[in-house]
Design a protein around this motif. Structure first.
Motif, PDB file in Angstrom:
ATOM      1  N   LYS A  28       0.808  -1.210   0.000  1.00  0.00           N
ATOM      2  CA  LYS A  28       0.000   0.000   0.000  1.00  0.00           C
ATOM      3  C   LYS A  28       0.845   1.265   0.000  1.00  0.00           C
ATOM      4  CE  LYS A  28      -3.853   2.153   2.385  1.00  0.00           C
ATOM      5  NZ  LYS A  28      -3.338   3.308   3.068  1.00  0.00           N
ATOM      6  N   ASP A  29       1.618   1.508   1.024  1.00  0.00           N
ATOM      7  CA  ASP A  29       2.263   2.806   1.186  1.00  0.00           C
ATOM      8  C   ASP A  29       3.431   3.034   0.223  1.00  0.00           C
ATOM      9  OD1 ASP A  29       0.472   3.627   3.188  1.00  0.00           O
ATOM     10  OD2 ASP A  29       1.578   2.461   4.657  1.00  0.00           O
ATOM     11  N   ARG A  30       4.572   2.442   0.483  1.00  0.00           N
ATOM     12  CA  ARG A  30       5.720   2.664  -0.410  1.00  0.00           C
ATOM     13  C   ARG A  30       5.445   2.166  -1.813  1.00  0.00           C
ATOM     14  NH1 ARG A  30       9.901   0.580   3.978  1.00  0.00           N
ATOM     15  NH2 ARG A  30       8.026  -0.593   4.388  1.00  0.00           N
ATOM     16  N   THR A  31       4.787   1.040  -1.916  1.00  0.00           N
ATOM     17  CA  THR A  31       4.455   0.500  -3.231  1.00  0.00           C
ATOM     18  C   THR A  31       3.498   1.430  -3.960  1.00  0.00           C
ATOM     19  OG1 THR A  31       4.721  -1.728  -2.369  1.00  0.00           O
ATOM     20  CG2 THR A  31       3.541  -1.513  -4.437  1.00  0.00           C
ATOM     21  N   GLY A  32       2.526   1.976  -3.240  1.00  0.00           N
ATOM     22  CA  GLY A  32       1.567   2.895  -3.848  1.00  0.00           C
ATOM     23  C   GLY A  32       2.221   4.171  -4.342  1.00  0.00           C
ATOM     24  N   VAL A  33       3.163   4.706  -3.559  1.00  0.00           N
ATOM     25  CA  VAL A  33       3.872   5.926  -3.963  1.00  0.00           C
ATOM     26  C   VAL A  33       4.731   5.653  -5.191  1.00  0.00           C
ATOM     27  CG1 VAL A  33       5.640   7.597  -3.276  1.00  0.00           C
ATOM     28  CG2 VAL A  33       3.833   6.972  -1.672  1.00  0.00           C
ATOM     29  N   LEU A  34       5.446   4.541  -5.199  1.00  0.00           N
ATOM     30  CA  LEU A  34       6.276   4.196  -6.351  1.00  0.00           C
ATOM     31  C   LEU A  34       5.423   4.004  -7.598  1.00  0.00           C
ATOM     32  CD1 LEU A  34       9.057   3.613  -7.488  1.00  0.00           C
ATOM     33  CD2 LEU A  34       8.774   1.238  -6.785  1.00  0.00           C
ATOM     34  N   SER A  35       4.291   3.356  -7.440  1.00  0.00           N
ATOM     35  CA  SER A  35       3.389   3.161  -8.574  1.00  0.00           C
ATOM     36  C   SER A  35       2.842   4.494  -9.074  1.00  0.00           C
ATOM     37  CB  SER A  35       2.229   2.241  -8.182  1.00  0.00           C
ATOM     38  OG  SER A  35       2.725   0.959  -7.847  1.00  0.00           O
ATOM     39  N   ALA A  36       2.495   5.386  -8.145  1.00  0.00           N
ATOM     40  CA  ALA A  36       1.996   6.709  -8.535  1.00  0.00           C
ATOM     41  C   ALA A  36       3.061   7.478  -9.310  1.00  0.00           C
ATOM     42  CB  ALA A  36       1.560   7.489  -7.299  1.00  0.00           C
ATOM     43  N   LEU A  37       4.304   7.428  -8.848  1.00  0.00           N
ATOM     44  CA  LEU A  37       5.385   8.115  -9.555  1.00  0.00           C
ATOM     45  C   LEU A  37       5.592   7.527 -10.955  1.00  0.00           C
ATOM     46  CD1 LEU A  37       7.964   8.527  -6.659  1.00  0.00           C
ATOM     47  CD2 LEU A  37       6.650  10.344  -7.775  1.00  0.00           C
ATOM     48  N   ALA A  38       5.536   6.204 -11.054  1.00  0.00           N
ATOM     49  CA  ALA A  38       5.704   5.560 -12.359  1.00  0.00           C
ATOM     50  C   ALA A  38       4.564   5.952 -13.304  1.00  0.00           C
ATOM     51  CB  ALA A  38       5.760   4.040 -12.200  1.00  0.00           C
ATOM     52  N   LEU A  39       3.347   6.015 -12.785  1.00  0.00           N
ATOM     53  CA  LEU A  39       2.217   6.428 -13.619  1.00  0.00           C
ATOM     54  C   LEU A  39       2.375   7.873 -14.083  1.00  0.00           C
ATOM     55  CD1 LEU A  39      -0.727   4.784 -11.646  1.00  0.00           C
ATOM     56  CD2 LEU A  39      -0.023   4.235 -13.986  1.00  0.00           C
ATOM     57  N   GLU A  40       2.867   8.746 -13.197  1.00  0.00           N
ATOM     58  CA  GLU A  40       3.065  10.140 -13.583  1.00  0.00           C
ATOM     59  C   GLU A  40       4.126  10.268 -14.673  1.00  0.00           C
ATOM     60  OE1 GLU A  40       2.929  14.336 -11.402  1.00  0.00           O
ATOM     61  OE2 GLU A  40       4.470  13.004 -10.593  1.00  0.00           O
ATOM     62  N   VAL A  41       5.223   9.539 -14.526  1.00  0.00           N
ATOM     63  CA  VAL A  41       6.282   9.560 -15.537  1.00  0.00           C
ATOM     64  C   VAL A  41       5.746   9.035 -16.873  1.00  0.00           C
ATOM     65  CG1 VAL A  41       8.481   8.490 -16.190  1.00  0.00           C
ATOM     66  CG2 VAL A  41       8.194   9.440 -13.902  1.00  0.00           C
ATOM     67  N   ALA A  42       4.836   8.061 -16.797  1.00  0.00           N
ATOM     68  CA  ALA A  42       4.263   7.485 -18.011  1.00  0.00           C
ATOM     69  C   ALA A  42       3.211   8.389 -18.650  1.00  0.00           C
ATOM     70  CB  ALA A  42       3.655   6.119 -17.700  1.00  0.00           C
ATOM     71  N   GLY A  43       2.881   9.500 -17.971  1.00  0.00           N
ATOM     72  CA  GLY A  43       1.962  10.456 -18.573  1.00  0.00           C
ATOM     73  C   GLY A  43       0.527  10.385 -18.078  1.00  0.00           C
ATOM     74  N   ALA A  44       0.260   9.592 -17.048  1.00  0.00           N
ATOM     75  CA  ALA A  44      -1.105   9.522 -16.512  1.00  0.00           C
ATOM     76  C   ALA A  44      -1.467  10.851 -15.853  1.00  0.00           C
ATOM     77  CB  ALA A  44      -1.213   8.389 -15.494  1.00  0.00           C
ATOM     78  N   THR A  45      -2.736  11.184 -15.896  1.00  0.00           N
ATOM     79  CA  THR A  45      -3.186  12.411 -15.241  1.00  0.00           C
ATOM     80  C   THR A  45      -3.210  12.203 -13.730  1.00  0.00           C
ATOM     81  OG1 THR A  45      -5.529  11.790 -15.253  1.00  0.00           O
ATOM     82  CG2 THR A  45      -4.687  12.972 -17.207  1.00  0.00           C
ATOM     83  N   ARG A  46      -3.140  13.308 -13.003  1.00  0.00           N
ATOM     84  CA  ARG A  46      -3.213  13.213 -11.536  1.00  0.00           C
ATOM     85  C   ARG A  46      -4.538  12.585 -11.110  1.00  0.00           C
ATOM     86  NH1 ARG A  46       0.688  16.720  -8.320  1.00  0.00           N
ATOM     87  NH2 ARG A  46       2.456  16.450  -9.696  1.00  0.00           N
ATOM     88  N   GLU A  47      -5.614  12.944 -11.805  1.00  0.00           N
ATOM     89  CA  GLU A  47      -6.917  12.377 -11.471  1.00  0.00           C
ATOM     90  C   GLU A  47      -6.908  10.851 -11.633  1.00  0.00           C
ATOM     91  OE1 GLU A  47     -10.560  12.726 -14.082  1.00  0.00           O
ATOM     92  OE2 GLU A  47     -11.106  14.065 -12.421  1.00  0.00           O
ATOM     93  N   ALA A  48      -6.312  10.359 -12.703  1.00  0.00           N
ATOM     94  CA  ALA A  48      -6.241   8.912 -12.933  1.00  0.00           C
ATOM     95  C   ALA A  48      -5.385   8.232 -11.865  1.00  0.00           C
ATOM     96  CB  ALA A  48      -5.679   8.624 -14.321  1.00  0.00           C
TER      97      ALA A  48
END
Length: 53
Positions: free
Chosen positions: A9-29
């Motif tokens: 959840k925590d560290r994994t969730g943050v890492l996944s969020a960062l990877a999604l942002e780098v990949a171009g996902a919107t903040r809302e997504a």
């Protein structure tokens, strides 16, 4: 990419969020994805609480 931790959840969730942002996902997504998967995994928490370590 595979990311793993004891509860996922925590560290994994943050890492996944960062990877999604780098990949171009919107903040809302990113927020929607975290909320959808941010529930505490019951069986894992039961196992962790029962562990002596």
């Amino acid at each position: 990419m595979i990311v793993h931790c004891a509860a996922g959840k925590d560290r994994t969730g943050v890492l996944s969020a960062l990877a999604l942002e780098v990949a171009g996902a919107t903040r809302e997504a990113i927020v929607d994805d975290y909320v959808a998967h941010g529930r505490p995994p019951g069986a894992i928490l039961v196992r962790l609480r029962a562990s002596e370590t």
